[in-house]
Design a protein around this motif. Structure first.
Motif, PDB file in Angstrom:
ATOM      1  N   UNK A 345     -55.706 -27.029 -57.182  1.00 28.77           N
ATOM      2  CA  UNK A 345     -56.517 -28.269 -57.076  1.00 28.77           C
ATOM      3  C   UNK A 345     -55.445 -29.583 -56.922  1.00 28.77           C
ATOM      4  N   UNK A 346     -55.760 -30.498 -55.981  1.00 29.16           N
ATOM      5  CA  UNK A 346     -54.859 -31.526 -55.806  1.00 29.16           C
ATOM      6  C   UNK A 346     -54.298 -31.275 -54.332  1.00 29.16           C
ATOM      7  N   UNK A 347     -54.394 -30.183 -53.784  1.00 28.07           N
ATOM      8  CA  UNK A 347     -53.868 -29.788 -52.184  1.00 28.07           C
ATOM      9  C   UNK A 347     -54.254 -31.018 -51.361  1.00 28.07           C
ATOM     10  N   UNK A 348     -53.198 -31.306 -50.549  1.00 30.25           N
ATOM     11  CA  UNK A 348     -53.563 -32.195 -49.617  1.00 30.25           C
ATOM     12  C   UNK A 348     -54.226 -31.748 -48.190  1.00 30.25           C
ATOM     13  N   UNK A 349     -54.311 -30.322 -48.234  1.00 33.48           N
ATOM     14  CA  UNK A 349     -55.059 -29.771 -46.916  1.00 33.48           C
ATOM     15  C   UNK A 349     -56.450 -28.893 -47.391  1.00 33.48           C
ATOM     16  N   UNK A 350     -57.102 -28.974 -46.441  1.00 35.42           N
ATOM     17  CA  UNK A 350     -58.556 -28.291 -46.610  1.00 35.42           C
ATOM     18  C   UNK A 350     -58.266 -26.705 -46.580  1.00 35.42           C
ATOM     19  N   UNK A 351     -57.295 -26.316 -46.069  1.00 33.49           N
ATOM     20  CA  UNK A 351     -56.980 -24.743 -46.038  1.00 33.49           C
ATOM     21  C   UNK A 351     -55.707 -24.690 -46.281  1.00 33.49           C
ATOM     22  N   UNK A 352     -55.588 -23.495 -46.842  1.00 29.60           N
ATOM     23  CA  UNK A 352     -53.866 -22.690 -46.789  1.00 29.60           C
ATOM     24  C   UNK A 352     -54.084 -21.450 -46.372  1.00 29.60           C
ATOM     25  N   UNK A 353     -53.005 -21.223 -45.285  1.00 29.09           N
ATOM     26  CA  UNK A 353     -52.794 -20.085 -44.629  1.00 29.09           C
ATOM     27  C   UNK A 353     -51.911 -19.154 -45.431  1.00 29.09           C
ATOM     28  N   UNK A 354     -52.286 -17.787 -45.572  1.00 25.90           N
ATOM     29  CA  UNK A 354     -51.425 -16.879 -46.269  1.00 25.90           C
ATOM     30  C   UNK A 354     -51.104 -16.079 -45.407  1.00 25.90           C
ATOM     31  N   UNK A 355     -49.674 -15.856 -45.108  1.00 25.50           N
ATOM     32  CA  UNK A 355     -49.239 -15.061 -43.954  1.00 25.50           C
ATOM     33  C   UNK A 355     -48.293 -14.036 -44.417  1.00 25.50           C
ATOM     34  N   UNK A 356     -48.828 -12.727 -44.280  1.00 27.74           N
ATOM     35  CA  UNK A 356     -47.779 -11.739 -44.585  1.00 27.74           C
ATOM     36  C   UNK A 356     -47.154 -11.049 -43.480  1.00 27.74           C
ATOM     37  N   UNK A 357     -45.784 -10.729 -43.626  1.00 27.92           N
ATOM     38  CA  UNK A 357     -44.926 -10.122 -42.505  1.00 27.92           C
ATOM     39  C   UNK A 357     -44.836  -8.799 -42.962  1.00 27.92           C
ATOM     40  N   UNK A 358     -45.285  -7.676 -42.264  1.00 27.44           N
ATOM     41  CA  UNK A 358     -45.245  -6.495 -42.589  1.00 27.44           C
ATOM     42  C   UNK A 358     -44.825  -5.537 -41.525  1.00 27.44           C
ATOM     43  N   UNK A 359     -44.073  -4.340 -41.770  1.00 28.49           N
ATOM     44  CA  UNK A 359     -43.753  -3.594 -40.760  1.00 28.49           C
ATOM     45  C   UNK A 359     -44.787  -2.287 -40.724  1.00 28.49           C
ATOM     46  N   UNK A 360     -45.189  -2.165 -39.573  1.00 23.85           N
ATOM     47  CA  UNK A 360     -45.997  -0.968 -39.173  1.00 23.85           C
ATOM     48  C   UNK A 360     -45.389   0.412 -39.325  1.00 23.85           C
ATOM     49  N   UNK A 361     -46.113   1.267 -39.807  1.00 25.67           N
ATOM     50  CA  UNK A 361     -45.598   2.563 -39.943  1.00 25.67           C
ATOM     51  C   UNK A 361     -44.542   2.759 -40.861  1.00 25.67           C
ATOM     52  N   UNK A 362     -44.563   1.785 -41.877  1.00 19.91           N
ATOM     53  CA  UNK A 362     -43.351   1.827 -42.812  1.00 19.91           C
ATOM     54  C   UNK A 362     -43.979   2.193 -44.492  1.00 19.91           C
ATOM     55  N   UNK A 363     -43.093   2.157 -45.282  1.00 22.90           N
ATOM     56  CA  UNK A 363     -43.615   2.282 -46.751  1.00 22.90           C
ATOM     57  C   UNK A 363     -44.362   0.848 -46.930  1.00 22.90           C
ATOM     58  N   UNK A 364     -44.058  -0.274 -46.196  1.00 22.63           N
ATOM     59  CA  UNK A 364     -44.960  -1.443 -46.521  1.00 22.63           C
ATOM     60  C   UNK A 364     -46.568  -1.228 -46.098  1.00 22.63           C
ATOM     61  N   UNK A 365     -46.667  -0.569 -45.059  1.00 16.74           N
ATOM     62  CA  UNK A 365     -48.347  -0.296 -44.580  1.00 16.74           C
ATOM     63  C   UNK A 365     -48.816   0.644 -45.873  1.00 16.74           C
ATOM     64  N   UNK A 366     -48.068   1.515 -46.318  1.00 14.35           N
ATOM     65  CA  UNK A 366     -48.720   2.371 -47.339  1.00 14.35           C
ATOM     66  C   UNK A 366     -48.860   1.488 -48.568  1.00 14.35           C
ATOM     67  N   UNK A 367     -48.069   0.719 -48.921  1.00  8.00           N
ATOM     68  CA  UNK A 367     -48.138  -0.100 -50.261  1.00  8.00           C
ATOM     69  C   UNK A 367     -49.268  -1.018 -49.979  1.00  8.00           C
ATOM     70  N   UNK A 368     -49.465  -1.699 -48.719  1.00  8.80           N
ATOM     71  CA  UNK A 368     -50.683  -2.637 -48.543  1.00  8.80           C
ATOM     72  C   UNK A 368     -52.004  -1.888 -48.789  1.00  8.80           C
ATOM     73  N   UNK A 369     -52.108  -0.580 -48.033  1.00 11.98           N
ATOM     74  CA  UNK A 369     -53.465   0.047 -48.282  1.00 11.98           C
ATOM     75  C   UNK A 369     -53.674   0.303 -49.623  1.00 11.98           C
ATOM     76  N   UNK A 370     -52.662   0.539 -50.512  1.00  7.03           N
ATOM     77  CA  UNK A 370     -52.920   0.577 -52.187  1.00  7.03           C
ATOM     78  C   UNK A 370     -53.087  -0.573 -52.481  1.00  7.03           C
ATOM     79  N   UNK A 371     -52.494  -1.628 -52.170  1.00  4.39           N
ATOM     80  CA  UNK A 371     -52.827  -2.756 -52.728  1.00  4.39           C
ATOM     81  C   UNK A 371     -54.314  -3.395 -52.299  1.00  4.39           C
ATOM     82  N   UNK A 372     -54.773  -3.080 -51.307  1.00  2.88           N
ATOM     83  CA  UNK A 372     -56.208  -3.253 -50.831  1.00  2.88           C
ATOM     84  C   UNK A 372     -56.985  -2.695 -51.878  1.00  2.88           C
ATOM     85  N   UNK A 373     -56.799  -1.442 -52.237  1.00  4.82           N
ATOM     86  CA  UNK A 373     -57.448  -0.656 -53.029  1.00  4.82           C
ATOM     87  C   UNK A 373     -57.603  -1.316 -54.318  1.00  4.82           C
ATOM     88  N   UNK A 374     -56.581  -2.004 -54.583  1.00  6.38           N
ATOM     89  CA  UNK A 374     -56.618  -2.588 -56.083  1.00  6.38           C
ATOM     90  C   UNK A 374     -57.630  -3.787 -56.339  1.00  6.38           C
TER      91      UNK A 374
END
Length: 374
Positions: A345-374
């Motif tokens: 509350x109090x943000x000066x912008x109407x939108x906030x961009x949340x950007x993830x930088x992830x490497x395809x085909x690595x442990x990060x992709x497996x972690x992301x899929x598990x995080x989505x299931x959570x």
């Protein structure tokens, strides 16, 4: 988090005086004698100044206490918790503020509620027997609870809950984007080599995540297994994409960049020197954090702030229009806390961009899929 509290009090209650307890032991001793309406201090002082704090409460008849980020009291056996347990008897009114009272185990709720009403949830053992879900080793499972409806009714007398949905109109919209990047050949080679060498599964998982960020995070492993470091500057698709974002899509915007690794924070800082980033990590002393936050919030020439888990807790970065997560935080509660530094509350912008930088085909992709299931 003492400076944001002091600033908010001065903003909304200018008629009230406020003192922030900080500085050397001698300086703090003088401040404890202040007759200001509000006294603000951080949790660390419970370890060193308990006697002085207790004396100031009694002498100045301070009977109202507000505990911000009460998850600092999630473990009832810590020295800090025991210190506050002694102080709580002095207060007529006690409030605990927390966005995520349960970060891991249901026992964290018991510890915090116990400060408000010692007998409400009974003994810890009885509480866990009634509400916890246990694994095969009889340890409470993370994030799981039984008889949840009954538990909500039990704690209702001491809980005032305001959900994000209730204040949705006061919050910026969130736009989440996952940028899948191709790992470098070097990163793939290192991942294969270390996956074969490291026997401990948990260590292997951690090291594979670090490879996704930069091989400079694992010089000890390269040396241990006789792997030659990359000649010159190793290719890093995340750093390249990060610079591209700041130069193009997010040019001129206030951007927060998060990494959970302190060393990666320093590497990003060095890589982005042209942007004169503000660094807020665990190495920054608490008294020096408020000016850094103020610069980011108000100085139009300071566009980039780097934060880590240690530096991010309890701060407000409402000037940011985007937050870039350089790596994955696997704990959903902790991830929410990090994003909420900007989604407030109090943000000066109407939108906030949340950007993830992830490497395809690595442990990060497996972690992301598990995080989505959570």
């Amino acid at each position: 988090k003492i400076h944001p509290w002091r600033d908010e009090i001065e903003k909304f209650f200018p008629e009230m005086s406020c003192v922030a307890i900080q500085g050397t032991p001698a300086q703090r001793a003088q401040l404890y004698n202040s007759d200001a309406d509000v006294m603000v201090l951080n949790f660390d002082l419970l370890d060193s100044d308990l006697t002085k704090i207790n004396r100031a409460i009694v002498k100045q008849n301070r009977r109202v206490c507000i505990v911000d980020e009460s998850s600092n009291f999630k473990n009832h056996v810590t020295k800090r918790y025991k210190a506050f347990w002694k102080l709580r008897e002095q207060f007529y009114y006690l409030w605990e503020l927390n966005g995520t009272p349960i970060e891991n185990h249901i026992s964290e709720l018991w510890s915090q509620v116990r400060l408000l009403n010692a007998g409400l949830l009974g003994t810890k053992n009885n509480f866990l027997y009634r509400y916890a879900v246990f694994d095969k080793y009889m340890a409470p499972k993370k994030g799981e609870v039984r008889n949840s409806a009954e538990l909500r009714r039990t704690v209702a007398p001491v809980v005032l809950r305001r959900t994000k949905a209730e204040v949705a109109e006061e919050l910026p919209d969130k736009i989440t984007e996952v940028l899948w990047l191709q790992p470098s050949t070097r990163q793939l080679q290192l991942a294969v080599q270390l996956n074969k060498q490291i026997e401990n599964p948990l260590e292997c998982y951690t090291r594979l995540q670090q490879i996704c960020d930069d091989e400079e995070l694992i010089p000890d492993l390269l040396s241990k297994y006789g792997i030659a470091p990359s000649p010159g500057v190793a290719d890093n698709p995340k750093l390249d994409r990060l610079e591209s974002l700041l130069t193009n899509e997010l040019a001129g915007q206030k951007v927060v960049i998060f990494t959970k690794y302190a060393h990666m924070d320093r590497l990003i800082n060095h890589f982005l020197q042209a942007y004169n980033p503000i660094v807020l990590d665990g190495n920054v002393p608490i008294p020096k954090r408020a000016p850094l936050i103020h610069d980011f919030q108000t100085d139009p020439s300071r566009h980039v702030m780097l934060i880590t888990t240690a530096g991010a807790k309890g701060i407000n970065l409402t000037a940011a229009s985007a937050i870039i997560l350089y790596d994955i935080v696997f704990n959903p509660a902790m991830l929410k806390q990090i994003i909420d530094r900007c989604h407030r509350i109090g943000s000066v912008h109407k939108t906030l961009s949340i950007i993830y930088l992830l490497l395809e085909g690595t442990v990060e992709e497996r972690m992301w899929k598990m995080l989505e299931r959570k």
